[in-house]
Design an enzyme around this catalytic site. Structure first.
Site, PDB file in Angstrom:
ATOM      1  N   ASP A  96       0.844  -1.180   0.000  1.00  0.00           N
ATOM      2  CA  ASP A  96       0.000   0.000   0.000  1.00  0.00           C
ATOM      3  C   ASP A  96       0.887   1.241   0.000  1.00  0.00           C
ATOM      4  O   ASP A  96       1.622   1.483   0.951  1.00  0.00           O
ATOM      5  CB  ASP A  96      -0.872  -0.050   1.272  1.00  0.00           C
ATOM      6  CG  ASP A  96      -2.196   0.642   1.102  1.00  0.00           C
ATOM      7  OD1 ASP A  96      -2.223   1.669   0.410  1.00  0.00           O
ATOM      8  OD2 ASP A  96      -3.197   0.165   1.672  1.00  0.00           O
ATOM      9  N   ASP A 196      -2.806   4.760  -2.508  1.00  0.00           N
ATOM     10  CA  ASP A 196      -3.798   5.391  -1.643  1.00  0.00           C
ATOM     11  C   ASP A 196      -4.229   6.759  -2.189  1.00  0.00           C
ATOM     12  O   ASP A 196      -3.369   7.556  -2.609  1.00  0.00           O
ATOM     13  CB  ASP A 196      -3.151   5.580  -0.255  1.00  0.00           C
ATOM     14  CG  ASP A 196      -4.130   5.998   0.808  1.00  0.00           C
ATOM     15  OD1 ASP A 196      -5.102   5.255   1.045  1.00  0.00           O
ATOM     16  OD2 ASP A 196      -3.932   7.076   1.415  1.00  0.00           O
ATOM     17  N   GLU A 248      -6.547   3.946  -5.743  1.00  0.00           N
ATOM     18  CA  GLU A 248      -7.754   4.260  -4.987  1.00  0.00           C
ATOM     19  C   GLU A 248      -8.196   5.658  -5.384  1.00  0.00           C
ATOM     20  O   GLU A 248      -7.474   6.623  -5.170  1.00  0.00           O
ATOM     21  CB  GLU A 248      -7.496   4.203  -3.475  1.00  0.00           C
ATOM     22  CG  GLU A 248      -8.789   4.357  -2.700  1.00  0.00           C
ATOM     23  CD  GLU A 248      -8.608   4.875  -1.269  1.00  0.00           C
ATOM     24  OE1 GLU A 248      -9.472   4.602  -0.436  1.00  0.00           O
ATOM     25  OE2 GLU A 248      -7.608   5.574  -0.991  1.00  0.00           O
ATOM     26  N   HIS A 322     -11.160  -1.772   4.615  1.00  0.00           N
ATOM     27  CA  HIS A 322     -10.932  -1.344   5.999  1.00  0.00           C
ATOM     28  C   HIS A 322     -11.549   0.017   6.313  1.00  0.00           C
ATOM     29  O   HIS A 322     -11.422   0.490   7.434  1.00  0.00           O
ATOM     30  CB  HIS A 322      -9.417  -1.289   6.243  1.00  0.00           C
ATOM     31  CG  HIS A 322      -8.751  -0.272   5.379  1.00  0.00           C
ATOM     32  ND1 HIS A 322      -8.690  -0.389   3.988  1.00  0.00           N
ATOM     33  CD2 HIS A 322      -8.149   0.908   5.665  1.00  0.00           C
ATOM     34  CE1 HIS A 322      -8.085   0.671   3.500  1.00  0.00           C
ATOM     35  NE2 HIS A 322      -7.736   1.472   4.488  1.00  0.00           N
ATOM     36  N   ASP A 323     -12.159   0.664   5.322  1.00  0.00           N
ATOM     37  CA  ASP A 323     -12.804   1.961   5.549  1.00  0.00           C
ATOM     38  C   ASP A 323     -14.329   1.851   5.528  1.00  0.00           C
ATOM     39  O   ASP A 323     -15.022   2.857   5.707  1.00  0.00           O
ATOM     40  CB  ASP A 323     -12.409   2.966   4.450  1.00  0.00           C
ATOM     41  CG  ASP A 323     -10.935   3.318   4.459  1.00  0.00           C
ATOM     42  OD1 ASP A 323     -10.317   3.275   5.538  1.00  0.00           O
ATOM     43  OD2 ASP A 323     -10.399   3.635   3.374  1.00  0.00           O
TER      44      ASP A 323
HETATM   45  O1  TEU Z   1      -8.937   6.344   2.286  1.00  0.00           O
HETATM   46  C1  TEU Z   1      -9.410   7.325   1.463  1.00  0.00           C
HETATM   47  C2  TEU Z   1     -10.695   7.956   1.787  1.00  0.00           C
HETATM   48  O2  TEU Z   1     -10.884   9.089   1.428  1.00  0.00           O
HETATM   49  C3  TEU Z   1     -11.797   7.280   2.464  1.00  0.00           C
HETATM   50  O3  TEU Z   1     -11.914   5.953   2.417  1.00  0.00           O
HETATM   51  C4  TEU Z   1     -11.982   7.857   3.815  1.00  0.00           C
HETATM   52  O4  TEU Z   1     -11.448   7.054   4.799  1.00  0.00           O
HETATM   53  C5  TEU Z   1     -13.442   8.010   4.069  1.00  0.00           C
HETATM   54  O5  TEU Z   1     -14.081   8.376   2.917  1.00  0.00           O
HETATM   55  C6  TEU Z   1     -13.674   9.084   5.077  1.00  0.00           C
HETATM   56  O6  TEU Z   1     -15.049   9.210   5.237  1.00  0.00           O
HETATM   57  C7  TEU Z   1      -7.584   6.037   2.275  1.00  0.00           C
HETATM   58  C8  TEU Z   1      -7.304   4.873   3.185  1.00  0.00           C
HETATM   59  O7  TEU Z   1      -7.955   3.739   2.679  1.00  0.00           O
HETATM   60  C9  TEU Z   1      -7.740   5.255   4.570  1.00  0.00           C
HETATM   61  O8  TEU Z   1      -7.657   4.185   5.473  1.00  0.00           O
HETATM   62  C10 TEU Z   1      -6.879   6.412   5.014  1.00  0.00           C
HETATM   63  O9  TEU Z   1      -7.332   6.888   6.243  1.00  0.00           O
HETATM   64  C11 TEU Z   1      -6.897   7.550   4.002  1.00  0.00           C
HETATM   65  O10 TEU Z   1      -6.767   7.125   2.667  1.00  0.00           O
HETATM   66  C12 TEU Z   1      -5.747   8.485   4.267  1.00  0.00           C
HETATM   67  O11 TEU Z   1      -4.551   7.886   3.930  1.00  0.00           O
END
Ligand code: TEU
Ligand code: CA
Length: 552
Positions: A96, A196, A248, A322-323
């Site tokens: 990642d 990311d 992403e 994970h989000d």
């Molecule tokens: O996530 C990107 C992101 O914008 C979303 O998934 C966010 O966590 C959510 O929309 C907020 O409501 C990536 C990663 O997957 C995440 O775990 C990180 O926190 C984020 O980037 C920052 O690196």
């Protein structure tokens, strides 16, 4: 290794996967212990979320050093062993890469704070007084995107937490640093890279207030994004056939995703988008809940699938990460029909055009966490929003309801291996609570039951490898008059695949395709529907995959 079109990626959140030394935190040795399990499932790549040196304010998405391992997770030796062992089993690792920002503990940022102009130019430091930030943009985790630095006397930009400072990609030196990191891991034999929030890295040249929104329209899919991505990919050789890359993409558009993934552009092999995971956001707001809008979900999938197909783009297809909250709790019934829902949702994704991703625990039908008190939550976003929603005057009870549905911690509870206390995740105290339902939902139970969600996923993964119509076929929506049924057809040469999925808790009669009796049932998630001429009945949350091949 299979081509990425026939592959399936499994996402591991190392912190919550398996703890090998009893400190309550999952680690690389823990992943190592479970490789045989993953091999049995049949996945091709293991995406590990960041385990690099980090203060862990955002669980590793705040990186302090891109090329060293956080001691919480183990050592470089552990990693080398993991790479080798996974390789022997025919699985590649996907790392990642978090290049939109670094931790403010990163050496570059620290040097910037110490007044080093070279490193100040690695980030965005802008004029402004403490109470008057350069723009009114809002951070993804709540609050302003600007933080005033006393040391520098300027504000720095952070689209996420204030300990995650955005890197200045306009600076060619930053891009060279990034290439160095990629080359470092590539030389170690890493075959997969996930980038990311990569579509946020091209910032606008002018900084202006956003009167319509939170500022995202200025920096999302920004002016030089395609140029940057091509440069990074080509200069590090990530366009090679034996490398898998996924971007992403936050709040993106189909047109951009076509460019991100069409092979002629030499950018990524595929990308994630999240439009289908906002269909339960009331007025587009993650922190306001409503039942999911099925018609919208259907439309989004159909549109993305057909457009990417027509323009030779490629999707990463998924429900969970994970989000995101757990899909069974979100789009179906996680009580009586939990297993059937899990299989139905799996059928929808794994029959699609794209590369399917499975998030740890999804393959055994894990559910949301059901936390009831703020002390149980760990995620920086949840903790921030708990306060923000309180300030907005919302009642505590309501805030808890929102967090129970929306918190990212829903998917971060420990992987449920066993029925025992702590779910076989750790012998110590886990860093985040184990779901109480581990007694019922766990890997041991799944492996003992030939009808389990696990074996259903195993089958779906195999079908993609076996049938070109699944890996290569075109996509066409199947319009139906019944409400709550998702249906599509895939076609490839003489082969056809039909997928029907019932998102409702009612029996539904499907009618209208004359040829149905020439179709063979490849897979169904419960009792196979009996096809009677043009008709058949789908059970509550039932799903079926039908196959036909014209013979010459
Ligand atoms: O996530 C990107 C992101 O914008 C979303 O998934 C966010 O966590 C959510 O929309 C907020 O409501 C990536 C990663 O997957 C995440 O775990 C990180 O926190 C984020 O980037 C920052 O690196
Ligand atoms: Ca540990």
């Amino acid at each position: 290794m299979e081509s990425f079109k026939k592959s399936c990626v499994y996402q591991i959140y190392p912190k919550s996967f398996r703890d090998s030394n009893g400190d309550g935190i999952g680690d690389l040795k823990g992943v190592m212990e479970k490789l045989d399990y993953l091999k049995t499932l049949g996945v091709d790549y293991l995406w590990l979320t960041p385990f690099f040196l980090s203060p862990q304010n955002d669980n590793g998405y705040d990186i302090q050093d891109y090329c060293s391992i956080d001691p919480l997770f183990g050592t470089m030796e552990d990693l080398d062993r993991l790479i080798a062992k996974a390789g022997e089993l025919g699985m590649g690792l996907m790392f990642d890469m978090v290049f939109n920002h670094t931790s403010t503990s990163h050496e570059w940022f620290q040097k910037a704070l110490n007044g080093d102009k070279k490193f100040q130019d690695y980030y965005f430091f802008k004029e402004g007084t403490p109470d008057n930030p350069p723009t009114n943009w809002q951070s993804k985790f709540g609050g302003s995107v600007w933080e005033y630095s006393e040391e520098v006397g300027k504000h720095y930009l952070h689209l996420f937490d204030k300990t995650q400072a955005d890197l200045n990609w306009e600076n060619p030196m930053v891009r060279e640093e990034i290439k160095k990191v990629i080359r470092f891991w590539k030389e170690k034999g890493i075959k997969g890279f996930r980038f990311d929030v990569i579509n946020l890295v091209s910032k606008p040249s002018a900084w202006e207030d956003d009167e319509e929104g939170d500022g995202r329209r200025f920096y999302t899919d920004g002016p030089r994004i395609h140029e940057y991505l091509r440069e990074i990919v080509v200069d590090t050789g990530l366009d090679a056939d034996d490398i898998i890359t996924v971007g992403e993409m936050s709040s993106t558009t189909i047109d951009h995703c076509i460019r991100y993934t069409n092979p002629d552009e030499k950018q990524f092999k595929m990308c994630f988008n999240f439009h289908h995971l906002k269909v339960d956001y009331k007025d587009g707001d993650k922190w306001s809940i409503m039942p999911f809008d099925f018609e919208k979900l259907k439309k989004i999938f159909h549109t993305w699938q057909t457009s990417m197909d027509e323009e030779n783009g490629w999707n990463a297809v998924f429900w969970c990460n994970h989000d995101q909250p757990r899909a069974v709790s979100r789009f179906g019934d996680d009580g009586m029909y939990r297993k059937r829902t899990a299989k139905m949702l799996a059928t929808v994704i794994h029959g699609m055009r794209g590369t399917p991703y499975i998030y740890q625990g999804e393959e055994i039908g894990m559910t949301n966490a059901n936390f009831t008190h703020i002390s149980q939550y760990r995620d920086v976003e949840s903790l921030h929003y708990f306060e923000i929603l309180k300030e907005q005057g919302r009642k505590e009870e309501e805030i808890y309801r929102v967090l129970r549905e929306r918190s990212r911690d829903n998917s971060r509870t420990p992987m449920q291996w066993e029925a025992e206390e702590q779910a076989g995740f750790t012998t110590g105290t886990p860093w985040i609570g184990v779901n109480e339902n581990c007694e019922k939902i766990n890997v041991r139970e799944s492996l003992a039951d030939p009808d389990s969600v696990f074996f259903y996923y195993q089958k779906l993964i195999q079908l993609r490898k076996h049938y070109s119509v699944i890996s290569e076929g075109s996509y066409e929506p199947v319009p139906l008059k019944q409400k709550g049924i998702f249906a599509y057809q895939r076609s490839w040469k003489k082969e056809k695949l039909l997928v029907f999925a019932n998102f409702t808790g009612k029996h539904q009669e499907i009618e209208g395709r004359e040829v149905l009796d020439n179709w063979e049932i490849l897979l169904s998630n419960d009792s196979a529907p009996k096809i009677n001429g043009k008709k058949f009945v789908l059970d509550p949350f039932g799903a079926v995959m039908l196959y036909s091949c014209e013979r010459a």
